[in-house]
Write an enzyme that holds these catalytic residues in place. Structure first.
Site, short mmCIF file in Angstrom:
data_model
loop_
_atom_site.label_atom_id
_atom_site.label_comp_id
_atom_site.label_asym_id
_atom_site.label_seq_id
_atom_site.Cartn_x
_atom_site.Cartn_y
_atom_site.Cartn_z
N LYS A 160 -5.15 0.47 7.32
CA LYS A 160 -4.74 -0.58 6.72
C LYS A 160 -4.90 -1.60 7.77
O LYS A 160 -4.47 -1.96 8.15
CB LYS A 160 -3.06 -0.65 6.52
CG LYS A 160 -2.89 -1.14 5.71
CD LYS A 160 -0.80 -0.84 5.47
CE LYS A 160 -0.40 -1.38 4.49
NZ LYS A 160 1.42 -1.28 4.10
N ILE A 192 -1.98 10.74 5.33
CA ILE A 192 -0.54 10.98 4.24
C ILE A 192 -1.80 12.01 3.43
O ILE A 192 -2.41 11.52 2.46
CB ILE A 192 0.02 11.08 3.71
CG1 ILE A 192 0.48 10.60 5.44
CG2 ILE A 192 0.88 12.18 3.38
CD1 ILE A 192 1.42 10.86 6.74
N ASN A 220 6.04 3.06 -3.38
CA ASN A 220 6.08 3.58 -2.31
C ASN A 220 5.94 4.65 -1.28
O ASN A 220 6.83 4.78 -0.44
CB ASN A 220 6.53 1.98 -1.58
CG ASN A 220 5.96 0.86 -1.66
OD1 ASN A 220 4.67 0.47 -2.28
ND2 ASN A 220 6.30 -0.58 -2.02
N ASP A 237 11.51 -2.48 -0.65
CA ASP A 237 11.36 -2.24 -1.51
C ASP A 237 10.67 -0.56 -1.87
O ASP A 237 9.56 -0.22 -2.02
CB ASP A 237 9.51 -2.61 -1.36
CG ASP A 237 8.43 -2.93 -2.50
OD1 ASP A 237 9.34 -3.19 -3.79
OD2 ASP A 237 7.39 -3.16 -2.55
N ASP A 246 4.62 1.69 2.87
CA ASP A 246 4.72 0.65 3.28
C ASP A 246 6.10 0.11 3.96
O ASP A 246 6.97 -0.46 2.38
CB ASP A 246 4.48 0.06 1.57
CG ASP A 246 3.05 0.17 0.88
OD1 ASP A 246 1.84 0.48 2.35
OD2 ASP A 246 2.74 0.38 0.12
#
Length: 339
Positions: free
Chosen positions: A9, A81, A130, A125, A142
């Site tokens: 990421k 994942i 997410n 969030d 996230d």
């Protein structure tokens, strides 16, 4: 040897806008020594560090999520994942059946509670964007914006997370979805048996009752109890009697009265939901204004304790005495003032 699949990421420094993200970092004791608001590159490093710290805590608690492995600058390496290079779909894109959506919904409810109590975090969030779905399991991703559950804005963020959860799964066709307020109460309740619906179900199972998430009433049992009450309320508001064309005048009048009562209940529920989305949620007794305290004291004096706006609180931290059970202290103070 089995191949280890990894994900990378990258937190972009050129297009990330931090103007609205300071509220997620300000107030977090982990950054109490300060951080640079004016330098995007330094701020993105803070954001990446926050993601790693939150993921470590969530993964260590056993909540399904990517395991963070390494952070270098604004690049994060973590467990992948998915299966054989194919990433797990976001919940939004998973195309689940109603049965699987119901399972995902229950997992979300439990995960929100575990984040709050075991990880001491609020996602901030939480939505179908997410969350990942893989082999019947919800994975949380996230979490750079996630905050400590004693963060000044934690309850406001959690309220939005609950609203997002209820809205998505209601649209997904799940038979009975808790209202955002009921879900919020389930997530924050220090002891599930403090929720009236759960206490009633627990008493029915064991007259001697019990406290906490006990074997007699575990988290799944508590959810069942809350959903049973919500289902009964929905049926009460949704079922309408006939218009009386084939009934006598008295039956038609009774049916009309029942329909009006149900319409009033629906309107009351809509108002209550709207109020919850806008109301201030205090963290402790000191956060309640004198005006609201006097209002609750007046309601208590009239015996209308079920209408107390701030009758229940989520207890955070540790200590002894009434501060450990602010939901009892709140009622006690209101009742004392009324007396």
């Amino acid at each position: 040897a089995r191949k280890l699949e990894l994900a990378v990421k990258v937190f972009k420094t050129s297009i990330l806008v931090f103007k609205d993200r300071d509220k997620y970092v300000a107030g977090d004791f982990r950054f109490r020594h300060g951080y640079c608001r004016s330098n995007p590159r330094k701020m993105v490093r803070v954001w990446a560090e926050k993601e790693v710290r939150n993921l470590q805590r969530i993964h260590s608690a056993g909540v399904p999520s990517p395991q963070p492995l390494l952070l270098r600058g604004h690049v994060l390496l973590m467990r992948f994942i998915g299966i054989e290079g194919r990433a797990a779909p976001r919940l939004k894109d998973a195309g689940l059946s109603v049965e699987k959506s119901t399972s995902a919904y229950r997992q979300c409810c439990v995960a929100l509670r575990r984040l709050f109590h075991e990880c001491r975090l609020v996602h901030a969030d939480w939505s179908e964007y997410n969350l990942l779905w893989l082999k019947g399991t919800i994975y949380v991703i996230d979490v750079s914006q996630s905050v400590e559950h004693d963060h000044p804005n934690a309850f406001q963020f959690l309220r939005k997370d609950c609203a997002n959860t209820s809205a998505f799964f209601r649209k997904s066709g799940v038979a009975c979805v808790l209202s955002p307020r009921r879900l919020f109460e389930f997530v924050t309740a220090p002891e599930l048996c403090s929720l009236p619906a759960v206490a009633a179900a627990q008493d029915a199972l064991s007259p001697s009752g019990g406290k906490g998430d006990t074997p007699g009433m575990d988290v799944d049992g508590a959810l069942d109890a809350l959903h049973a009450v919500a289902m009964a309320e929905e049926e009460l508001m949704a079922d309408e009697d006939g218009d009386g064309d084939d009934a006598d005048w008295a039956d038609a009048q009774a049916a009309d009265a029942n329909n009006q009562a149900r319409a009033a209940l629906r309107a009351e529920a809509e108002v209550a939901a709207a109020v919850f989305q806008q109301m201030h949620i205090p963290r402790d007794l000191a956060s309640i204004s004198r005006k609201q305290f006097e209002r609750d004291a007046s309601l208590a004096a009239q015996g209308r304790t079920d209408e107390l706006v701030f009758g229940d609180f989520a207890t955070l931290g540790t200590g002894t005495g009434a501060s450990d059970r602010p939901e009892e202290a709140g009622r006690a103070m209101a009742l004392a003032a009324a007396g």
